[in-house]
Write an enzyme that holds these catalytic residues in place. Structure first.
Site, PDB file in Angstrom:
ATOM      1  N   ASP A   1       0.861  -1.175   0.000  1.00  0.00           N
ATOM      2  CA  ASP A   1       0.000   0.000   0.000  1.00  0.00           C
ATOM      3  C   ASP A   1       0.898   1.226   0.000  1.00  0.00           C
ATOM      4  O   ASP A   1       1.786   1.344   0.853  1.00  0.00           O
ATOM      5  CB  ASP A   1      -0.894   0.026   1.249  1.00  0.00           C
ATOM      6  CG  ASP A   1      -2.024  -0.999   1.167  1.00  0.00           C
ATOM      7  OD1 ASP A   1      -2.229  -1.579   0.084  1.00  0.00           O
ATOM      8  OD2 ASP A   1      -2.698  -1.217   2.184  1.00  0.00           O
TER       9      ASP A   1
ATOM     10  N   ASP B   1     -13.601  -4.474  -3.146  1.00  0.00           N
ATOM     11  CA  ASP B   1     -13.583  -4.425  -1.680  1.00  0.00           C
ATOM     12  C   ASP B   1     -14.959  -4.818  -1.193  1.00  0.00           C
ATOM     13  O   ASP B   1     -15.956  -4.192  -1.577  1.00  0.00           O
ATOM     14  CB  ASP B   1     -13.247  -3.012  -1.189  1.00  0.00           C
ATOM     15  CG  ASP B   1     -11.809  -2.617  -1.486  1.00  0.00           C
ATOM     16  OD1 ASP B   1     -10.941  -3.505  -1.477  1.00  0.00           O
ATOM     17  OD2 ASP B   1     -11.566  -1.429  -1.731  1.00  0.00           O
TER      18      ASP B   1
END
Lengths: 256, 197
Positions: A11, A130
């Site tokens: 990330d 997600d």
């Protein structure tokens, strides 16, 4: 035999690798190129870079580090974060990324998936989903998960979105099971199996890896093509060479 | 020192192939200039994307005849390799016709996931300097939906719902269906072998 892929996920926020728990409270983990090089040396099969701040801020991913990674790294890597157009994707791919992953912008404008597949071929187009189980017992899609203050719950069911993006030209799907992310209690096998049953393109599991057994279980029980993880690799609690040896011993097809 | 030139056929992996050569100490310019391409010692045709736009790009830049008339070693990578063949089932596209076979879509009805994406093992079928140091079972990174059959032109095959051509050679034309620029040490070795031809 086609092997299962071990995919460290980095990330990225403001040019640094960060990691949060349940998509929150991000802590800096180190320099992008250093970490990418380390994982390549350790035998990672592929890398994914998510610019987690890009989508909520409505900006495209910063391209400089993509070229820096491409110069050094000789394994495939995928870039995600705020890719909203064919032009955004072209810039990232020409900088040296092998694939682009779209998530929130594809939910804003699903035609984006078609446009990317037409421009670059389905093999370059990954759709990140997600997903979180809601009170009605169904898995629903979340948007803008990079920033908890902007995250939105959508009425769209995760599995119907998985079907739709395949029809639109997704060449791979990464299913981020948010309920299990960051807590290292194992991948969400139930949800991944449900997705696998309707997924005709490669499917990558994301969220929940804590032990080598979790990787074995997700390959064996959910039949995913790759398993993505972040904190267990960044913290060193699982070393990739030992993980791959363990999986090979457990008769999972793996690249040594 | 070899003089390697990359042909700009609009593929998105040109940068990656260029970096891979850089890691081997070779600075390969990108060119669509016929004279520069003809003067090179080695020519690489990278490619990612679909066959029809790839061929269209070669026609627009006037490079179809140039590529076909080259006599030095040529290496097609991924789509670049596919374009060396006669025809691709992808949008029913006639290709360069340098290798006598046709590309077909992987059969999805066999339960195969398409694209074929990931690391798969190479199975060398005949000896060739392009495969020096690359052993049976070496892993390479593939991403593709169409594949060439195995034939006289096949140096190494790979298995995905049946055998297909992973590395090919016919006259001075060579190709890798996998991505050497993304196949770690195995890929670097193939590129190194190519520029030593």
């Amino acid at each position: 035999m086609l092997t299962r892929r071990i995919i460290p996920c980095l990330d990225v926020r403001d040019g640094k690798v960060v990691k949060g728990v349940r998509f929150r409270d991000h802590v800096e983990m180190g320099d992008i190129v250093d970490l990418a090089g380390r994982y390549r040396d350790e035998g990672a099969d592929e890398l994914v870079f998510y610019d987690i701040t890009a989508s909520p801020q409505g900006r495209s991913v910063d391209r400089d580090w993509v070229a820096r990674v491409a110069r050094v790294i000789d394994i495939p890597f995928c870039v995600a974060g705020g890719i909203r157009s064919v032009e955004d994707a072209r810039a990232v791919l020409h900088a040296g990324a092998d694939k682009v992953s779209v998530n929130s912008p594809a939910l804003e404008r699903p035609e984006l998936v078609n446009e990317l597949a037409d421009a670059f071929g389905v093999q370059c187009v990954v759709v990140g989903v997600d997903s979180l189980r809601d009170d009605d017992g169904e898995w629903h899609v979340r948007q803008y998960t990079g920033d908890p203050t902007k995250t939105r719950a959508l009425a769209r069911r995760a599995l119907s979105w998985v079907s739709e993006v395949q029809e639109r030209g997704a060449g791979e799907i990464v299913l981020n099971c948010m309920g299990s992310d960051g807590v290292r209690a194992g991948y969400d096998i139930e949800q991944l199996r449900a997705a696998r049953a309707i997924c005709k393109v490669p499917l990558i599991a994301s969220g929940g890896a804590g032990t080598p057994e979790h990787f074995r279980d997700v390959f064996r029980e959910a039949d995913v093509d790759g398993a993505l993880a972040a904190s267990v690799f960044h913290s060193g609690s699982i070393a990739i060479p030992q993980l791959k040896k363990y999986l090979a011993d457990e008769a999972i097809a793996i690249r040594p | 020192m070899p003089k390697v030139v990359l042909i700009d056929a609009g593929g998105t992996n040109i940068g990656s192939v260029r970096y891979a050569l850089e890691r081997l100490g070779v600075d390969a310019p990108l060119s669509s200039d016929a004279a520069e391409i003809r003067a090179a010692s080695h020519v690489i045709l990278p490619g990612v994307g679909a066959a029809a736009p790839g061929m269209a790009r070669l026609r627009e830049t006037g490079l179809v005849d140039v590529v076909c008339s080259l006599t030095q070693p040529v290496l097609g990578v991924c789509l670049g390799m596919q374009l060396l063949f006669e025809h691709s089932e992808e949008s029913d596209t006639p290709c360069l016709g340098l290798i006598p076979a046709r590309l077909r879509l992987f059969a999805k009805d066999d339960g195969l996931r398409v694209p074929h994406m990931g690391w798969n093992a190479l199975n060398p079928l005949r000896q060739h300097p392009l495969l020096d140091g690359i052993d049976a079972g070496a892993f390479a990174y593939f991403v593709h939906s169409y594949a060439a059959p195995v034939g006289d032109w096949t140096l190494a095959s790979c298995d995905y719902g049946g055998a297909f051509s992973a590395v090919v050679q016919h006259r001075n034309f060579h190709g890798a269906q996998f991505h050497p620029e993304r196949s770690a040490a195995v890929g670097a070795r193939l590129l190194q072998n190519f520029i030593a031809l």
